[in-house]
Design a protein around this motif. Sequence first.
Motif, short mmCIF file in Angstrom:
data_model
loop_
_atom_site.label_atom_id
_atom_site.label_comp_id
_atom_site.label_asym_id
_atom_site.label_seq_id
_atom_site.Cartn_x
_atom_site.Cartn_y
_atom_site.Cartn_z
N GLY A 96 0.79 -1.23 0.00
CA GLY A 96 0.00 0.00 0.00
C GLY A 96 0.82 1.28 0.00
N ASP A 97 2.14 1.16 0.20
CA ASP A 97 3.01 2.33 0.18
C ASP A 97 3.33 2.74 -1.26
N ASP A 98 3.61 4.01 -1.43
CA ASP A 98 4.22 4.52 -2.65
C ASP A 98 5.69 4.76 -2.32
N TYR A 99 6.54 4.64 -3.31
CA TYR A 99 7.93 4.99 -3.07
C TYR A 99 8.49 5.71 -4.27
N ARG A 100 9.57 6.46 -4.00
CA ARG A 100 10.16 7.28 -5.05
C ARG A 100 11.63 7.53 -4.71
N ILE A 101 12.34 8.05 -5.69
CA ILE A 101 13.73 8.45 -5.50
C ILE A 101 13.78 9.97 -5.60
N ASP A 102 14.24 10.60 -4.52
CA ASP A 102 14.38 12.05 -4.45
C ASP A 102 15.86 12.42 -4.38
N VAL A 103 16.14 13.68 -4.63
CA VAL A 103 17.49 14.21 -4.49
C VAL A 103 17.42 15.45 -3.61
N MET A 104 18.38 15.57 -2.70
CA MET A 104 18.54 16.78 -1.90
C MET A 104 19.88 17.39 -2.27
#
Length: 121
Positions: A96-104
């Motif tokens: 049920g989770d969504d996931y993604r790749i972010d950059v800081m």
Amino acid sequence: MKRTGTMRRQAESRGRKGERFAQIWLALRGWRTLARRVRNARGEVDLVMRRGNVVAFIEVKWRRDAGQLDHAIDLHRLRRVAAAVEACAHDYVLPGDDYRIDVMLVAPGQIPRHIVNAWQP
């Protein structure tokens, strides 16, 4: 130009400080830390953070000069992060989770830039 051992250690130390700064910045915005520096055979993920049902795998780039941040991340680096995420996502993402790749992108004296969903294969 080759980096000496001392230069490499200094760069590593600055990178870790950048990661801690990004982690705190995100925590103040409601994100909870699941893991730091997740290493596997395919690469490394700097931060794994959760907010609600979203898990963000975050690549942190620290530069001394904010002007250098525009060139800190590229397709090659994102592919390496994506491979590392693929190898470890099952450890953090629940049904049920969504996931993604972010950059800081972090530089001294600058507000961090959070690039949401930086990798979309």
